[in-house]
Design an enzyme around this catalytic site. Structure first.
Site, PDB file in Angstrom:
ATOM      1  N   LYS A  42      49.254  -5.564  31.928  1.00  0.00           N
ATOM      2  CA  LYS A  42      49.878  -6.187  33.078  1.00  0.00           C
ATOM      3  C   LYS A  42      50.528  -5.145  33.987  1.00  0.00           C
ATOM      4  CE  LYS A  42      51.283  -9.765  29.854  1.00  0.00           C
ATOM      5  NZ  LYS A  42      52.451 -10.177  29.064  1.00  0.00           N
ATOM      6  N   GLY A  43      50.671  -3.934  33.445  1.00  0.00           N
ATOM      7  CA  GLY A  43      51.466  -2.901  34.122  1.00  0.00           C
ATOM      8  C   GLY A  43      51.070  -2.578  35.549  1.00  0.00           C
ATOM      9  N   GLU A  98      45.976   2.059  37.450  1.00  0.00           N
ATOM     10  CA  GLU A  98      46.868   2.091  36.296  1.00  0.00           C
ATOM     11  C   GLU A  98      48.303   2.389  36.743  1.00  0.00           C
ATOM     12  OE1 GLU A  98      47.637   1.184  33.611  1.00  0.00           O
ATOM     13  OE2 GLU A  98      47.158   2.488  31.927  1.00  0.00           O
ATOM     14  N   ASP A  99      49.265   1.895  35.988  1.00  0.00           N
ATOM     15  CA  ASP A  99      50.667   2.166  36.325  1.00  0.00           C
ATOM     16  C   ASP A  99      51.079   3.581  35.936  1.00  0.00           C
ATOM     17  OD1 ASP A  99      50.432   1.582  33.601  1.00  0.00           O
ATOM     18  OD2 ASP A  99      52.048   0.114  33.539  1.00  0.00           O
ATOM     19  N   ASP A 102      50.133   8.278  29.876  1.00  0.00           N
ATOM     20  CA  ASP A 102      51.042   8.937  28.953  1.00  0.00           C
ATOM     21  C   ASP A 102      50.176   9.786  28.008  1.00  0.00           C
ATOM     22  OD1 ASP A 102      53.361   9.434  27.523  1.00  0.00           O
ATOM     23  OD2 ASP A 102      53.459   7.478  26.582  1.00  0.00           O
ATOM     24  N   LYS A 130      52.524  11.294  33.087  1.00  0.00           N
ATOM     25  CA  LYS A 130      53.392  12.109  32.215  1.00  0.00           C
ATOM     26  C   LYS A 130      52.494  13.147  31.540  1.00  0.00           C
ATOM     27  CE  LYS A 130      56.193   8.329  30.438  1.00  0.00           C
ATOM     28  NZ  LYS A 130      56.632   7.674  29.208  1.00  0.00           N
ATOM     29  N   PHE A 151      61.140   7.419  29.464  1.00  0.00           N
ATOM     30  CA  PHE A 151      60.605   6.060  29.417  1.00  0.00           C
ATOM     31  C   PHE A 151      61.107   5.303  30.638  1.00  0.00           C
ATOM     32  CE2 PHE A 151      59.804   1.731  28.159  1.00  0.00           C
ATOM     33  CZ  PHE A 151      58.500   1.860  27.688  1.00  0.00           C
ATOM     34  N   ASP A 158      56.977  -2.154  31.882  1.00  0.00           N
ATOM     35  CA  ASP A 158      57.891  -2.955  31.069  1.00  0.00           C
ATOM     36  C   ASP A 158      58.473  -2.195  29.894  1.00  0.00           C
ATOM     37  OD1 ASP A 158      55.389  -2.862  29.566  1.00  0.00           O
ATOM     38  OD2 ASP A 158      56.307  -4.346  28.251  1.00  0.00           O
ATOM     39  N   ARG A 164      59.573  -5.767  34.449  1.00  0.00           N
ATOM     40  CA  ARG A 164      58.406  -5.565  35.319  1.00  0.00           C
ATOM     41  C   ARG A 164      58.724  -5.952  36.764  1.00  0.00           C
ATOM     42  NH1 ARG A 164      53.876  -4.749  31.985  1.00  0.00           N
ATOM     43  NH2 ARG A 164      53.806  -5.970  30.072  1.00  0.00           N
TER      44      ARG A 164
HETATM   45  P1  IMP Z   1      48.739   5.910  26.995  1.00  0.00           P
HETATM   46  O1  IMP Z   1      47.587   5.316  26.266  1.00  0.00           O
HETATM   47  O2  IMP Z   1      49.691   6.593  26.041  1.00  0.00           O
HETATM   48  O3  IMP Z   1      48.334   6.846  28.115  1.00  0.00           O
HETATM   49  O4  IMP Z   1      49.589   4.717  27.516  1.00  0.00           O
HETATM   50  C1  IMP Z   1      49.478   4.215  28.737  1.00  0.00           C
HETATM   51  C2  IMP Z   1      50.114   2.844  28.809  1.00  0.00           C
HETATM   52  O5  IMP Z   1      51.358   2.802  28.114  1.00  0.00           O
HETATM   53  C3  IMP Z   1      50.436   2.537  30.244  1.00  0.00           C
HETATM   54  O6  IMP Z   1      49.419   1.769  30.784  1.00  0.00           O
HETATM   55  C4  IMP Z   1      51.723   1.776  30.162  1.00  0.00           C
HETATM   56  O7  IMP Z   1      51.446   0.407  30.105  1.00  0.00           O
HETATM   57  C5  IMP Z   1      52.362   2.213  28.889  1.00  0.00           C
HETATM   58  N1  IMP Z   1      53.425   3.225  29.142  1.00  0.00           N
HETATM   59  C6  IMP Z   1      53.355   4.562  29.016  1.00  0.00           C
HETATM   60  N2  IMP Z   1      54.509   5.160  29.347  1.00  0.00           N
HETATM   61  C7  IMP Z   1      55.335   4.166  29.717  1.00  0.00           C
HETATM   62  C8  IMP Z   1      56.690   4.136  30.209  1.00  0.00           C
HETATM   63  O8  IMP Z   1      57.375   5.162  30.403  1.00  0.00           O
HETATM   64  N3  IMP Z   1      57.177   2.905  30.492  1.00  0.00           N
HETATM   65  C9  IMP Z   1      56.480   1.757  30.325  1.00  0.00           C
HETATM   66  N4  IMP Z   1      55.213   1.740  29.885  1.00  0.00           N
HETATM   67  C10 IMP Z   1      54.653   2.927  29.583  1.00  0.00           C
HETATM   68 MG    MG Z   2      49.494  -0.143  31.352  1.00  0.00          MG
END
Ligand code: IMP
Ligand code: MG
Length: 181
Positions: A42-43, A98-99, A102, A130, A151, A158, A164
């Site tokens: 949903k991000g 994408e939001d 990470d 990040k 974070f 969220d 959100r």
């Molecule tokens: P990844 O697979 O670790 O790259 O995670 C990405 C997903 O984790 C993003 O689409 C976000 O929904 C969530 N996410 C990563 N970092 C944060 C944060 O700082 N706050 C909230 N959601 C996050």
């Molecule tokens: Mg996301």
């Protein structure tokens, strides 16, 4: 400002400026293409809604839902598809919206999933990045802003499904998630 936020990292005005900048590049890069913006639920909802307002080339929109964080603040590395695209991706130029990136686990999984659908191209636009947390390398064409390992919540992002709705992006106070563990 919401009482659980310790610091704002992007105001609503800054988000709009960054988004218009990305849309300007997309408008040049996707002339004559079959653009489909695919938001990750949903991000991405707020970024998707903002971005599409400034897209001037013909485009379709769709959504994909995956989960990986399971209510925590650290990536589990496991990605589950909750909802697939609702239109054919074959011969389309897919731009994943994408939001935040990470670890990169979510996006590298999704890029492989979409490539298997025989689309013409798959690229990524993310509002936040990040880079210090990357575990899987993914090539990201459009990045709004790089941030440190913090974070953050708001503008679609969220913590345990809350925050959100905030119109800005801010750093969540550590006390909020340490209390709940
Ligand atoms: P990844 O697979 O670790 O790259 O995670 C990405 C997903 O984790 C993003 O689409 C976000 O929904 C969530 N996410 C990563 N970092 C944060 C944060 O700082 N706050 C909230 N959601 C996050
Ligand atoms: Mg996301």
């Amino acid at each position: 400002m919401n009482k659980d936020i310790k610091q704002i990292i992007l105001t609503s005005e800054e988000i709009t400026r960054i988004t218009m900048d990305i849309a300007g590049k997309i408008n040049k890069d996707y002339i004559g293409k079959n653009l489909v913006l695919v938001g990750l639920l949903k991000g991405s909802i707020c970024f998707m809604a903002e971005l599409m307002k400034y897209i001037e080339v013909p485009c379709k929109i769709d959504f994909l839902a995956v989960s990986s964080y399971e209510d925590g603040t650290v990536s589990t590395g496991r990605v589950n598809v909750l909802k697939d695209m609702s239109m054919p991706a074959e011969n389309m130029d897919i731009l994943i919206v994408e939001d935040i990136i990470d670890s990169g686990n979510t996006l590298s999984f999704i890029v492989d999933l979409l490539k298997a659908k025989k689309c013409s191209s798959v690229e990524i636009a993310t509002l936040l990045d990040k880079p210090s947390k990357r575990q899987k390398q993914v090539s990201v064409k459009y990045i709004g802003k790089e941030i440190e390992d913090l974070f953050v919540v708001g503008f679609g992002l969220d913590y345990a499904q809350y925050y959100r709705n905030l119109p800005y992006i801010g750093v969540l106070k550590e006390s909020v998630y340490s209390e709940q563990k």
